[in-house]
Design a protein around this motif. Structure first.
Motif, short mmCIF file in Angstrom:
data_model
loop_
_atom_site.label_atom_id
_atom_site.label_comp_id
_atom_site.label_asym_id
_atom_site.label_seq_id
_atom_site.Cartn_x
_atom_site.Cartn_y
_atom_site.Cartn_z
N TYR A 65 1.20 -1.14 -0.07
CA TYR A 65 -0.59 0.08 0.18
C TYR A 65 0.81 1.49 -0.46
O TYR A 65 0.85 2.20 -0.61
CB TYR A 65 -1.02 -0.08 1.38
CG TYR A 65 -1.43 1.28 1.36
CD1 TYR A 65 -1.06 2.20 2.12
CD2 TYR A 65 -2.88 1.20 0.27
CE1 TYR A 65 -1.97 3.42 2.48
CE2 TYR A 65 -3.06 2.63 0.76
CZ TYR A 65 -3.51 3.72 1.68
OH TYR A 65 -4.15 4.43 1.47
N ARG A 69 0.93 4.17 -3.51
CA ARG A 69 0.88 5.91 -2.02
C ARG A 69 1.46 6.64 -3.06
O ARG A 69 2.04 7.66 -3.16
CB ARG A 69 0.77 5.92 -1.43
CG ARG A 69 -0.89 4.92 -1.02
CD ARG A 69 -1.93 6.50 -1.38
NE ARG A 69 -2.49 7.39 -0.32
CZ ARG A 69 -2.95 8.12 -0.75
NH1 ARG A 69 -3.77 8.27 -1.99
NH2 ARG A 69 -2.63 9.80 -0.12
N PHE A 126 -7.95 2.98 -5.88
CA PHE A 126 -8.41 3.69 -5.78
C PHE A 126 -8.88 4.26 -6.74
O PHE A 126 -9.17 5.47 -6.05
CB PHE A 126 -6.09 4.38 -5.64
CG PHE A 126 -5.93 4.03 -4.43
CD1 PHE A 126 -4.36 3.32 -4.49
CD2 PHE A 126 -5.76 4.90 -3.42
CE1 PHE A 126 -3.50 3.18 -3.29
CE2 PHE A 126 -4.75 4.97 -2.43
CZ PHE A 126 -4.47 4.19 -2.43
N ASN A 130 -12.09 6.40 -5.48
CA ASN A 130 -11.99 8.16 -5.39
C ASN A 130 -13.06 8.41 -6.45
O ASN A 130 -14.31 9.59 -6.32
CB ASN A 130 -10.66 8.72 -6.13
CG ASN A 130 -9.72 8.71 -5.38
OD1 ASN A 130 -9.64 8.57 -4.63
ND2 ASN A 130 -8.46 8.25 -6.05
#
Length: 635
Positions: A65, A69, A126, A130
């Motif tokens: 993760y 990121r 992700f 979003n």
């Protein structure tokens, strides 16, 4: 075996040819174990930190993760198995400082198929997150302070401090929303005035989930936050006197030996839909505003700190401001009778006049604007001066009401289904203002000198008024010579806006003065200036009322080349000498300030040209002549 089942030469040959072809196709489509991509990468080391290069032994492996990121935020690939110091990781990803220190080691990255698949899968998650959650308050880095303030009315730090008042037992986190999201939904609803449907779109939730989140957050804030920052029990009298009372109020209303609490009271309006319940429809209809509403009663200090919000109350004639205050005292709401003491001062408007006797009986002094006696058109100089002392302090409650309405939900017509919650919403917003907003009006260094000047002037008489009435300058037979306001030959003193503000003792009159001057500058304006040769140093003007088309006001200004000496206007409060009305301010502002500027900003933009005017019809000359003849015959 049957002949038909025996393999033919053609089938054998096709089978023999298909196997090599199949192997060739597989060799073409299959990828190698690793590929080189033009993506910068960091170093890979098990013995030292990839950020600060410090050796172990307390290093941790960077999770998938955190690697994804870092790729999304830094555009840099962290190889699998890399290690770093624990201090570089927060909330399962690299900190901002760590990302800034992260350095590129290789311009390219050797990455295998497994890592590529994982990277694509994490990026997809992700993107989907979003897409479904437009507003994400759980990710501290997804929005900045400006976003927080625009949506909730609080900065990010203030939002976090508000959350510190809440307990986990009050708001239960679920799969669809966290505690932060729950509070954010309520504040966004109040700040932006959004419906639950729209909030559901922004937060990726259903309407019923939004409704439950709003009610849960409201209950938690009312239980744990509001009592600490609102209500008579949350603050002491000494705190009000020392920290929330303007020196100006003490100087104007208190004697040397007295030190009372000074409170300002007024009701604000929350507008409602029309109700199908006829009883409630009658009781909530305001004959003053000509629409249904309810009224919370706001109690503030002279600095604008909200002491308490009471109600809301109905809006019919049985619930006037005076009757609401009487109800508050007689029912001892929030134990108000134990909190207030004799000699305390209540600053109110004229709507509280029927409660004055009750307040005097319990020892409370009432400061209220003067009433215009029946049959008179203008306050006396003494009454106008006394009224100005009150309005100089009472405006703060109107400003507080305006601050509360910046949370747009309360500034709109609210559905009747929300009536049970309106009082709590007003209290939550008021408590937030007390905690996170400065007082509306703080003590200024000039307060003492301003108060002394106002008290001195309040005992003076208007000499120009007496001169005008004695010499009949308000009579028609007096000859005045009309001049253009832009005429530089008039020996009117030139002043700055700060000097004009010292004359008006406030900024409100200057704001209105610009709009009055704007009407004068229009080609059809009626703003006229006159001088009289028999009375040097006196100027007369005529201004159109901003409320009534058929009404104009005459005013006189006494001046010399250096100073403005005196003033007098025919409006209701035009005889005061503690400050001046907006009509007089308009003339002084234009003659002493605006006309000396190259491009002064006068008034506001007129939108008349964008709207049709039914009165602007072509006039038929023949019809007008006939009408005039008929009029003459009738006369």
């Amino acid at each position: 075996m049957c002949e038909s089942q025996l393999p033919t030469s053609e089938s054998i040959s096709s089978t023999q040819e298909s196997e090599p072809n199949k192997r060739m196709k597989m060799s073409v489509t299959a990828s190698p174990p690793s590929v080189t991509l033009s993506i910068p990468s960091t170093s890979k080391s098990h013995a030292s930190c990839l950020i600060c290069k410090k050796p172990g032994p307390k290093l941790i492996v960077v999770t998938q993760y955190a690697r994804v990121r870092a790729f999304l935020r830094k555009k840099m690939f962290v190889p699998a198995g890399s290690r770093c110091c624990p201090k570089h990781i927060a909330d399962k990803e690299f900190t901002d400082d760590a990302l800034q220190q992260m350095q590129q080691t290789n311009p390219d990255t050797n990455i295998n198929r497994t890592s590529i698949v994982e990277l694509l899968q994490q990026t997809r998650e992700f993107a989907l997150r979003n897409e479904s959650i437009r507003l994400n308050f759980d990710d501290a880095k997804s929005m900045d302070n400006e976003d927080y303030y625009n949506l909730t009315g609080l900065t990010k730090d203030q939002f976090d401090e508000l959350l510190s008042y809440l307990k986990d037992v009050d708001i239960r986190a679920t799969k669809t929303r966290s505690v932060r999201t729950c509070i954010a939904i309520l504040l966004t609803k109040l700040r932006c005035g959004m419906s639950n449907h729209l909030l559901g779109t922004l937060f990726g939730m259903q309407k019923w989930q939004i409704r439950r989140a709003v009610l849960t957050a409201k209950h938690a804030l009312m239980l744990n936050f509001v009592p600490h920052h609102l209500g008579f029990s949350h603050i002491t009298r000494e705190d009000v006197k020392e920290n929330h009372t303007r020196p100006l109020a003490k100087e104007l209303l208190c004697t040397v030996t007295e030190n009372p609490v000074i409170l300002v009271l007024d009701g604000t309006y929350i507008y409602l839909q029309k109700s199908g319940n006829f009883t409630f429809s009658r009781r909530s209809f305001s004959t003053h505003k000509h629409r249904p509403l309810i009224k919370p009663m706001i109690v503030v200090t002279t600095s604008g700190y909200v002491v308490s919000v009471l109600g809301p109350y109905l809006a019919d004639s049985k619930n006037s401001d005076a009757k609401i205050l009487t109800h508050m005292i007689e029912t001892n709401v929030e134990e108000i009778k134990d909190w207030i003491k004799e000699e305390d001062i209540f600053i109110v408007d004229r709507g509280f006049r029927d409660a004055e006797t009750l307040l005097n009986d319990i020892g409370i002094h009432v400061e209220m604007p003067s009433f215009l006696p029946r049959g008179t058109k203008q306050h006396t100089t003494e009454e106008a001066n006394a009224t100005r002392l009150v309005t100089k302090l009472r405006w703060v409650v109107e400003s507080v009401n305006g601050r509360i309405k910046t949370w747009n939900y309360l500034d709109r017509t609210i559905p009747n289904s929300q009536i049970p919650h309106i009082g709590d919403y007003v209290r939550i917003i008021s408590a937030i203002c007390n905690k996170f907003r400065p007082d509306v009006s703080t003590g200024l260094e000039s307060d003492l000198s301003t108060a002394a000047k106002m008290r001195f002037l309040s005992k003076e008489v208007n000499v120009l008024k007496e001169y005008v009435e004695t010499n009949g300058l308000d009579k028609r037979q007096v000859r005045w010579r009309k001049i253009d306001a832009s005429d530089t030959s008039i020996a009117f003193p030139q002043l700055s806006e700060e000097e004009i503000r010292e004359l008006t003792m406030g900024v409100y009159q200057i704001k209105l003065a610009k709009s009055y001057a704007q009407e004068h500058l229009d080609k059809d304006g009626t703003y006229e200036i006159y001088v009289n040769n028999d009375h040097d140093g006196i100027l007369r003007a005529k201004l159109q009322s901003r409320h009534t088309s058929a009404k104009t006001y005459l005013l006189w200004i006494g001046f010399d080349e250096i100073n403005i000496k005196s003033w007098f206007c025919k409006c209701k409060i035009g005889s005061r000498v503690v400050g001046m009305c907006s009509h007089i301010t308009s003339v002084i502002w234009f003659l002493s300030f605006a006309r000396h500027r190259e491009n002064p900003k006068i008034g506001v933009r007129s939108w008349c040209s964008y709207v049709d005017d039914a009165a602007a019809l072509p006039v038929d000359d023949s019809d007008s002549d006939e009408d005039s003849l008929v009029g003459n015959e009738e006369e």
